[in-house]
Motif scaffolding. Structure first.
Motif, PDB file in Angstrom:
ATOM      1  N   LEU A  53      44.923 -22.901 -23.240  1.00 61.11           N
ATOM      2  CA  LEU A  53      45.295 -23.781 -22.139  1.00 61.11           C
ATOM      3  C   LEU A  53      44.368 -24.992 -22.072  1.00 61.11           C
ATOM      4  N   GLU A  54      43.071 -24.772 -22.231  1.00 58.21           N
ATOM      5  CA  GLU A  54      42.110 -25.882 -22.208  1.00 58.21           C
ATOM      6  C   GLU A  54      42.363 -26.857 -23.363  1.00 58.21           C
ATOM      7  N   ASP A  55      42.612 -26.324 -24.562  1.00 50.57           N
ATOM      8  CA  ASP A  55      42.881 -27.192 -25.704  1.00 50.57           C
ATOM      9  C   ASP A  55      44.215 -27.909 -25.554  1.00 50.57           C
ATOM     10  N   MET A  56      45.186 -27.263 -24.902  1.00 45.15           N
ATOM     11  CA  MET A  56      46.456 -27.923 -24.622  1.00 45.15           C
ATOM     12  C   MET A  56      46.227 -29.132 -23.705  1.00 45.15           C
ATOM     13  N   ARG A  57      45.373 -28.967 -22.713  1.00 39.72           N
ATOM     14  CA  ARG A  57      45.039 -30.091 -21.822  1.00 39.72           C
ATOM     15  C   ARG A  57      44.309 -31.199 -22.583  1.00 39.72           C
ATOM     16  N   ASN A  58      43.377 -30.812 -23.455  1.00 42.18           N
ATOM     17  CA  ASN A  58      42.650 -31.805 -24.250  1.00 42.18           C
ATOM     18  C   ASN A  58      43.590 -32.554 -25.197  1.00 42.18           C
ATOM     19  N   LEU A  59      44.552 -31.851 -25.778  1.00 46.00           N
ATOM     20  CA  LEU A  59      45.532 -32.495 -26.652  1.00 46.00           C
ATOM     21  C   LEU A  59      46.413 -33.455 -25.856  1.00 46.00           C
ATOM     22  N   ALA A  60      46.856 -33.026 -24.690  1.00 43.57           N
ATOM     23  CA  ALA A  60      47.678 -33.903 -23.844  1.00 43.57           C
ATOM     24  C   ALA A  60      46.901 -35.153 -23.444  1.00 43.57           C
ATOM     25  N   ALA A  61      45.616 -35.007 -23.138  1.00 44.10           N
ATOM     26  CA  ALA A  61      44.790 -36.161 -22.773  1.00 44.10           C
ATOM     27  C   ALA A  61      44.635 -37.111 -23.956  1.00 44.10           C
ATOM     28  N   LEU A  62      44.450 -36.559 -25.136  1.00 35.61           N
ATOM     29  CA  LEU A  62      44.335 -37.374 -26.344  1.00 35.61           C
ATOM     30  C   LEU A  62      45.617 -38.158 -26.588  1.00 35.61           C
ATOM     31  N   ILE A  63      46.758 -37.494 -26.484  1.00 34.25           N
ATOM     32  CA  ILE A  63      48.052 -38.154 -26.693  1.00 34.25           C
ATOM     33  C   ILE A  63      48.296 -39.195 -25.607  1.00 34.25           C
ATOM     34  N   ASP A  64      48.078 -38.830 -24.350  1.00 30.78           N
ATOM     35  CA  ASP A  64      48.332 -39.766 -23.244  1.00 30.78           C
ATOM     36  C   ASP A  64      47.501 -41.033 -23.368  1.00 30.78           C
ATOM     37  N   ARG A  65      46.275 -40.880 -23.787  1.00 33.97           N
ATOM     38  CA  ARG A  65      45.375 -42.035 -23.811  1.00 33.97           C
ATOM     39  C   ARG A  65      45.541 -42.932 -25.036  1.00 33.97           C
ATOM     40  N   PHE A  66      45.879 -42.352 -26.190  1.00 34.15           N
ATOM     41  CA  PHE A  66      45.813 -43.117 -27.439  1.00 34.15           C
ATOM     42  C   PHE A  66      47.108 -43.173 -28.237  1.00 34.15           C
ATOM     43  N   SER A  67      48.240 -42.801 -27.669  1.00 31.17           N
ATOM     44  CA  SER A  67      49.444 -42.709 -28.495  1.00 31.17           C
ATOM     45  C   SER A  67      50.442 -43.824 -28.250  1.00 31.17           C
ATOM     46  N   HIS A  68      51.281 -43.977 -29.262  1.00 31.72           N
ATOM     47  CA  HIS A  68      52.520 -44.730 -29.137  1.00 31.72           C
ATOM     48  C   HIS A  68      53.553 -43.971 -29.952  1.00 31.72           C
ATOM     49  N   LYS A  69      54.779 -43.890 -29.428  1.00 30.35           N
ATOM     50  CA  LYS A  69      55.835 -43.111 -30.069  1.00 30.35           C
ATOM     51  C   LYS A  69      56.224 -43.734 -31.391  1.00 30.35           C
ATOM     52  N   THR A  70      56.587 -42.862 -32.326  1.00 33.58           N
ATOM     53  CA  THR A  70      57.065 -43.331 -33.619  1.00 33.58           C
ATOM     54  C   THR A  70      58.096 -42.359 -34.169  1.00 33.58           C
ATOM     55  N   ASP A  71      59.021 -42.885 -34.935  1.00 32.44           N
ATOM     56  CA  ASP A  71      59.970 -42.034 -35.652  1.00 32.44           C
ATOM     57  C   ASP A  71      59.848 -42.278 -37.150  1.00 32.44           C
ATOM     58  N   GLU A  72      58.859 -43.073 -37.565  1.00 36.65           N
ATOM     59  CA  GLU A  72      58.713 -43.429 -38.979  1.00 36.65           C
ATOM     60  C   GLU A  72      58.421 -42.227 -39.842  1.00 36.65           C
ATOM     61  N   LEU A  73      57.492 -41.385 -39.443  1.00 38.24           N
ATOM     62  CA  LEU A  73      57.150 -40.172 -40.174  1.00 38.24           C
ATOM     63  C   LEU A  73      57.238 -39.027 -39.187  1.00 38.24           C
ATOM     64  N   SER A  74      58.016 -38.047 -39.502  1.00 34.11           N
ATOM     65  CA  SER A  74      58.169 -36.937 -38.567  1.00 34.11           C
ATOM     66  C   SER A  74      57.235 -35.799 -38.927  1.00 34.11           C
ATOM     67  N   CYS A  75      57.107 -34.860 -38.031  1.00 34.80           N
ATOM     68  CA  CYS A  75      56.221 -33.721 -38.239  1.00 34.80           C
ATOM     69  C   CYS A  75      56.946 -32.563 -38.896  1.00 34.80           C
ATOM     70  N   ASP A  76      58.205 -32.670 -39.142  1.00 33.85           N
ATOM     71  CA  ASP A  76      58.954 -31.505 -39.596  1.00 33.85           C
ATOM     72  C   ASP A  76      59.523 -31.651 -40.994  1.00 33.85           C
ATOM     73  N   GLY A  77      59.069 -32.618 -41.746  1.00 36.00           N
ATOM     74  CA  GLY A  77      59.494 -32.685 -43.124  1.00 36.00           C
ATOM     75  C   GLY A  77      60.340 -33.870 -43.468  1.00 36.00           C
ATOM     76  N   ALA A  78      60.821 -34.627 -42.513  1.00 35.51           N
ATOM     77  CA  ALA A  78      61.681 -35.762 -42.803  1.00 35.51           C
ATOM     78  C   ALA A  78      60.817 -37.001 -43.020  1.00 35.51           C
ATOM     79  N   LEU A  79      60.646 -37.375 -44.270  1.00 36.00           N
ATOM     80  CA  LEU A  79      59.894 -38.573 -44.584  1.00 36.00           C
ATOM     81  C   LEU A  79      60.848 -39.754 -44.624  1.00 36.00           C
ATOM     82  N   PRO A  80      60.338 -40.970 -44.503  1.00 37.19           N
ATOM     83  CA  PRO A  80      61.232 -42.135 -44.499  1.00 37.19           C
ATOM     84  C   PRO A  80      61.999 -42.273 -45.789  1.00 37.19           C
TER      85      PRO A  80
END
Length: 127
Positions: free
Chosen positions: A100-127
């Motif tokens: 739970l603590e690491d989930m919060r830390n991950l959410a904070a990392l994403i919230d603070r430093f992210s921008h959405k992308t569809d260029e490279l996916s996490c599930d195997g679909a490369l451009p």
């Protein structure tokens, strides 16, 4: 558990900082984070990760370390693909265990430093 098609619709986040993935037992760097979502990540690295293998890792931001906590998680390497450069590869991984603590830390990392992308996916679909 979501289906394969549901996972592909999750927003991917590229972070505006470099994050290293370090294997916890050995302390070896596995590579750098390319993008992430709440269930998985795409990374690039030099080591030959093995598909269908669990890795206990720590996501370590290479900057802003004074305000960010590392994130510890267990990931399952789903696939790897050569990048066409010396011993470098893409690896798509599913997050399978996160406190739970690491989930919060991950959410904070994403919230603070992210921008959405569809260029490279996490599930195997490369451009």
């Amino acid at each position: 558990m979501s289906s394969e098609s549901d996972r592909r619709r999750l927003p991917r986040h590229q972070l505006d900082l470099q994050v290293e993935l370090v294997e916890i037992p050995s302390g070896n760097s596995l590579g750098l984070l390319v993008n992430i979502h709440t269930e998985g990540l795409l990374m690039m690295g030099e080591m030959s990760l093995q598909p269908d293998h669990l890795y206990q890792v720590q996501l370590r931001p290479l900057s802003h370390t004074d305000i960010l906590s590392p994130v510890n998680l267990v990931m399952d390497c789903l696939w790897t693909r050569a990048m066409g450069q010396q011993d470098r590869l893409w690896a798509g991984c599913q997050i399978v265990d996160l406190s739970l603590e690491d989930m919060r830390n991950l959410a904070a990392l994403i919230d603070r430093f992210s921008h959405k992308t569809d260029e490279l996916s996490c599930d195997g679909a490369l451009p």
